[in-house]
Design a protein around this motif. Structure first.
Motif, PDB file in Angstrom:
ATOM      1  N   THR A 150     -18.197  -7.210  27.253  1.00  0.00           N
ATOM      2  CA  THR A 150     -19.595  -6.865  27.016  1.00  0.00           C
ATOM      3  C   THR A 150     -19.723  -5.360  26.789  1.00  0.00           C
ATOM      4  OG1 THR A 150     -20.087  -6.458  29.351  1.00  0.00           O
ATOM      5  CG2 THR A 150     -20.285  -8.742  28.571  1.00  0.00           C
ATOM      6  N   MET A 151     -20.893  -4.952  26.340  1.00  0.00           N
ATOM      7  CA  MET A 151     -21.138  -3.531  26.122  1.00  0.00           C
ATOM      8  C   MET A 151     -21.006  -2.751  27.428  1.00  0.00           C
ATOM      9  SD  MET A 151     -21.775  -1.069  24.053  1.00  0.00           S
ATOM     10  CE  MET A 151     -22.423  -1.760  22.521  1.00  0.00           C
ATOM     11  N   GLY A 152     -21.491  -3.332  28.530  1.00  0.00           N
ATOM     12  CA  GLY A 152     -21.372  -2.657  29.819  1.00  0.00           C
ATOM     13  C   GLY A 152     -19.928  -2.403  30.202  1.00  0.00           C
ATOM     14  N   MET A 153     -19.059  -3.379  29.938  1.00  0.00           N
ATOM     15  CA  MET A 153     -17.632  -3.185  30.231  1.00  0.00           C
ATOM     16  C   MET A 153     -17.040  -2.098  29.348  1.00  0.00           C
ATOM     17  SD  MET A 153     -16.238  -7.082  30.457  1.00  0.00           S
ATOM     18  CE  MET A 153     -16.959  -8.311  31.539  1.00  0.00           C
ATOM     19  N   LEU A 154     -17.368  -2.149  28.066  1.00  0.00           N
ATOM     20  CA  LEU A 154     -16.799  -1.203  27.107  1.00  0.00           C
ATOM     21  C   LEU A 154     -17.185   0.226  27.464  1.00  0.00           C
ATOM     22  CD1 LEU A 154     -15.128  -1.110  24.483  1.00  0.00           C
ATOM     23  CD2 LEU A 154     -17.289  -1.133  23.227  1.00  0.00           C
ATOM     24  N   LEU A 155     -18.433   0.435  27.853  1.00  0.00           N
ATOM     25  CA  LEU A 155     -18.890   1.779  28.195  1.00  0.00           C
ATOM     26  C   LEU A 155     -18.353   2.244  29.548  1.00  0.00           C
ATOM     27  CD1 LEU A 155     -22.628   1.551  27.045  1.00  0.00           C
ATOM     28  CD2 LEU A 155     -20.727   2.669  25.857  1.00  0.00           C
ATOM     29  N   SER A 156     -17.972   1.305  30.406  1.00  0.00           N
ATOM     30  CA  SER A 156     -17.493   1.660  31.743  1.00  0.00           C
ATOM     31  C   SER A 156     -16.009   1.966  31.775  1.00  0.00           C
ATOM     32  CB  SER A 156     -17.796   0.525  32.733  1.00  0.00           C
ATOM     33  OG  SER A 156     -19.191   0.330  32.857  1.00  0.00           O
ATOM     34  N   LEU A 157     -15.241   1.408  30.846  1.00  0.00           N
ATOM     35  CA  LEU A 157     -13.801   1.643  30.843  1.00  0.00           C
ATOM     36  C   LEU A 157     -13.441   3.124  30.756  1.00  0.00           C
ATOM     37  CD1 LEU A 157     -10.965   0.481  30.896  1.00  0.00           C
ATOM     38  CD2 LEU A 157     -11.111   0.166  28.405  1.00  0.00           C
ATOM     39  N   PRO A 158     -14.070   3.919  29.869  1.00  0.00           N
ATOM     40  CA  PRO A 158     -13.757   5.355  29.851  1.00  0.00           C
ATOM     41  C   PRO A 158     -14.061   6.047  31.176  1.00  0.00           C
ATOM     42  CG  PRO A 158     -14.928   4.731  27.859  1.00  0.00           C
ATOM     43  CD  PRO A 158     -14.995   3.555  28.784  1.00  0.00           C
ATOM     44  N   MET A 159     -15.066   5.562  31.913  1.00  0.00           N
ATOM     45  CA  MET A 159     -15.372   6.161  33.207  1.00  0.00           C
ATOM     46  C   MET A 159     -14.227   5.949  34.187  1.00  0.00           C
ATOM     47  SD  MET A 159     -19.427   5.352  33.787  1.00  0.00           S
ATOM     48  CE  MET A 159     -19.422   6.365  35.259  1.00  0.00           C
ATOM     49  N   VAL A 160     -13.611   4.768  34.141  1.00  0.00           N
ATOM     50  CA  VAL A 160     -12.478   4.495  35.020  1.00  0.00           C
ATOM     51  C   VAL A 160     -11.317   5.429  34.680  1.00  0.00           C
ATOM     52  CG1 VAL A 160     -10.804   2.760  35.757  1.00  0.00           C
ATOM     53  CG2 VAL A 160     -13.163   2.087  35.285  1.00  0.00           C
ATOM     54  N   ILE A 161     -11.034   5.568  33.393  1.00  0.00           N
ATOM     55  CA  ILE A 161      -9.902   6.391  32.960  1.00  0.00           C
ATOM     56  C   ILE A 161     -10.136   7.865  33.281  1.00  0.00           C
ATOM     57  CG2 ILE A 161      -8.571   7.151  30.960  1.00  0.00           C
ATOM     58  CD1 ILE A 161      -9.188   4.407  29.692  1.00  0.00           C
ATOM     59  N   VAL A 162     -11.291   8.383  32.866  1.00  0.00           N
ATOM     60  CA  VAL A 162     -11.591   9.798  33.102  1.00  0.00           C
ATOM     61  C   VAL A 162     -11.704  10.073  34.604  1.00  0.00           C
ATOM     62  CG1 VAL A 162     -13.266  11.638  32.737  1.00  0.00           C
ATOM     63  CG2 VAL A 162     -12.698  10.082  30.861  1.00  0.00           C
ATOM     64  N   GLY A 163     -12.373   9.166  35.326  1.00  0.00           N
ATOM     65  CA  GLY A 163     -12.494   9.349  36.771  1.00  0.00           C
ATOM     66  C   GLY A 163     -11.137   9.390  37.447  1.00  0.00           C
ATOM     67  N   GLY A 164     -10.220   8.517  37.021  1.00  0.00           N
ATOM     68  CA  GLY A 164      -8.883   8.520  37.591  1.00  0.00           C
ATOM     69  C   GLY A 164      -8.149   9.821  37.318  1.00  0.00           C
ATOM     70  N   LEU A 165      -8.281  10.342  36.099  1.00  0.00           N
ATOM     71  CA  LEU A 165      -7.643  11.617  35.756  1.00  0.00           C
ATOM     72  C   LEU A 165      -8.212  12.757  36.591  1.00  0.00           C
ATOM     73  CD1 LEU A 165      -7.449  11.319  31.859  1.00  0.00           C
ATOM     74  CD2 LEU A 165      -5.556  11.159  33.492  1.00  0.00           C
ATOM     75  N   VAL A 166      -9.531  12.761  36.789  1.00  0.00           N
ATOM     76  CA  VAL A 166     -10.162  13.808  37.600  1.00  0.00           C
ATOM     77  C   VAL A 166      -9.670  13.740  39.039  1.00  0.00           C
ATOM     78  CG1 VAL A 166     -12.367  14.634  38.522  1.00  0.00           C
ATOM     79  CG2 VAL A 166     -12.205  13.960  36.119  1.00  0.00           C
ATOM     80  N   ILE A 167      -9.490  12.544  39.567  1.00  0.00           N
ATOM     81  CA  ILE A 167      -8.976  12.391  40.932  1.00  0.00           C
ATOM     82  C   ILE A 167      -7.578  12.977  41.036  1.00  0.00           C
ATOM     83  CG2 ILE A 167      -8.184  10.709  42.642  1.00  0.00           C
ATOM     84  CD1 ILE A 167     -10.469   8.875  41.702  1.00  0.00           C
ATOM     85  N   VAL A 168      -6.716  12.660  40.068  1.00  0.00           N
ATOM     86  CA  VAL A 168      -5.335  13.157  40.087  1.00  0.00           C
ATOM     87  C   VAL A 168      -5.316  14.686  40.033  1.00  0.00           C
ATOM     88  CG1 VAL A 168      -3.168  13.253  38.788  1.00  0.00           C
ATOM     89  CG2 VAL A 168      -4.357  11.065  39.084  1.00  0.00           C
ATOM     90  N   ILE A 169      -6.122  15.262  39.141  1.00  0.00           N
ATOM     91  CA  ILE A 169      -6.170  16.719  39.010  1.00  0.00           C
ATOM     92  C   ILE A 169      -6.669  17.363  40.305  1.00  0.00           C
ATOM     93  CG2 ILE A 169      -7.318  18.622  37.813  1.00  0.00           C
ATOM     94  CD1 ILE A 169      -7.339  16.834  35.299  1.00  0.00           C
ATOM     95  N   ALA A 170      -7.716  16.774  40.895  1.00  0.00           N
ATOM     96  CA  ALA A 170      -8.278  17.335  42.132  1.00  0.00           C
ATOM     97  C   ALA A 170      -7.274  17.292  43.271  1.00  0.00           C
ATOM     98  CB  ALA A 170      -9.548  16.572  42.509  1.00  0.00           C
ATOM     99  N   LEU A 171      -6.487  16.222  43.362  1.00  0.00           N
ATOM    100  CA  LEU A 171      -5.524  16.095  44.449  1.00  0.00           C
ATOM    101  C   LEU A 171      -4.312  16.996  44.252  1.00  0.00           C
ATOM    102  CD1 LEU A 171      -5.575  12.229  45.050  1.00  0.00           C
ATOM    103  CD2 LEU A 171      -6.586  14.011  46.481  1.00  0.00           C
TER     104      LEU A 171
END
Length: 284
Positions: free
Chosen positions: A244-265
């Protein structure tokens, strides 16, 4: 034969005084912003949570409320109009301004808030990342009340279901359906509030971007899970397969959020040896 719970009848207007009508949807936004503001001020006052890391003052947070509110409303409405129903509003452009008829998109509101925070931070000379980390902890209040308002309005209902708590929603046909609005209130609201809140108390604010990354990845996952039970918007349907559109728009949030977590740690955390000065109270 499964038990079907009748959908409770709610008046979409919560308070009516003469010609003035205040809808539950408006109250949800007000409650989310108010509680978020109170919680943000509490976070900013806790020196132990920040250590030596600079943080916004209480006066900054008071002024930020207006900027964020504008970002939510403008971004959320534009997101709904341009992404979820562009064909209709291209034929009815004036209705795009009728906010009281409903229709807001979280991802659009998120972009609106991002723009508002960046502009605000540049104007006030405060760290945008610090502001985003605070917002990551308080935004779940708005998500919680927003999803509850969706349920009260009988909108954004779930897919057909045979679970004991399935409901027949007005305007959704005779099939019992998942009350997906309540699922999303639990995942996106309560779940994220607890996740980021616990992380903040465990020292996440001493690592710039960690709270922000947790919220971004957490929301993306929560939304993708919730979309498994929610009917896609009628004008869009499934984009391809079960997506769905909601899934498609949320996938980049998972990826970017994960990268931000790694950088912060990977970066060193701020210590507690030289705590930042206490955030001053706004003058009265």
């Amino acid at each position: 034969m499964s038990l079907v719970i009748p959908f409770p009848t709610f008046d979409p207007v919560a308070i009516s005084v003469g010609p003035l009508a205040i809808r539950w949807y408006a109250l949800a936004y007000i409650a989310g912003i108010l509680l978020g503001w109170i919680y943000a001020r509490w976070i900013a006052r806790q020196v132990s949570l920040w250590g030596a890391r600079p943080r916004p003052s209480l006066r900054d947070l008071d002024d930020l409320v207006t900027w964020v509110t504008i970002g939510i409303v403008v971004g959320g409405r534009l997101g709904f109009v341009l992404v979820y129903n562009p064909m209709y509003y291209s034929s009815h452009p004036m209705e795009a301004l009728m906010l009281w008829q409903g229709g807001m998109a979280f991802h659009g509101g998120l972009l609106g808030v991002i723009v508002a925070v960046i502009l605000f931070s540049r104007a006030r000379g405060v760290s945008a990342v610090a502001v985003f980390d605070i917002l990551a902890a308080v935004v779940p209040f708005g998500l919680l009340f927003g999803r509850i308002a969706n349920f009260i309005n009988g909108e954004l209902w779930g897919r057909p279901a045979d679970v004991p708590w399935a409901m027949v929603f007005p305007g959704a046909g005779p099939e019992p359906r998942h009350p997906s609005q309540l699922y999303q209130a639990g995942l996106e609201g309560i779940g994220l509030l607890v996740l980021v809140g616990v992380a903040v108390r465990l020292g996440a604010l001493r690592r710039p971007g960690l709270a922000l990354g947790l919220f971004g990845a957490g929301y993306g996952l929560a939304r993708i899970i919730g979309e498994q039970f929610r009917m896609p918007d009628a004008q869009l349907g499934f984009l391809f397969g079960p997506v769905t559109m909601g899934m498609l728009l949320s996938l980049p949030m998972v990826i970017v959020g994960g990268l931000v977590i790694v950088i912060a740690l990977r970066r060193p955390a701020y210590g507690a040896e030289a705590p930042a000065p206490a955030a001053p109270e706004a003058p009265h």
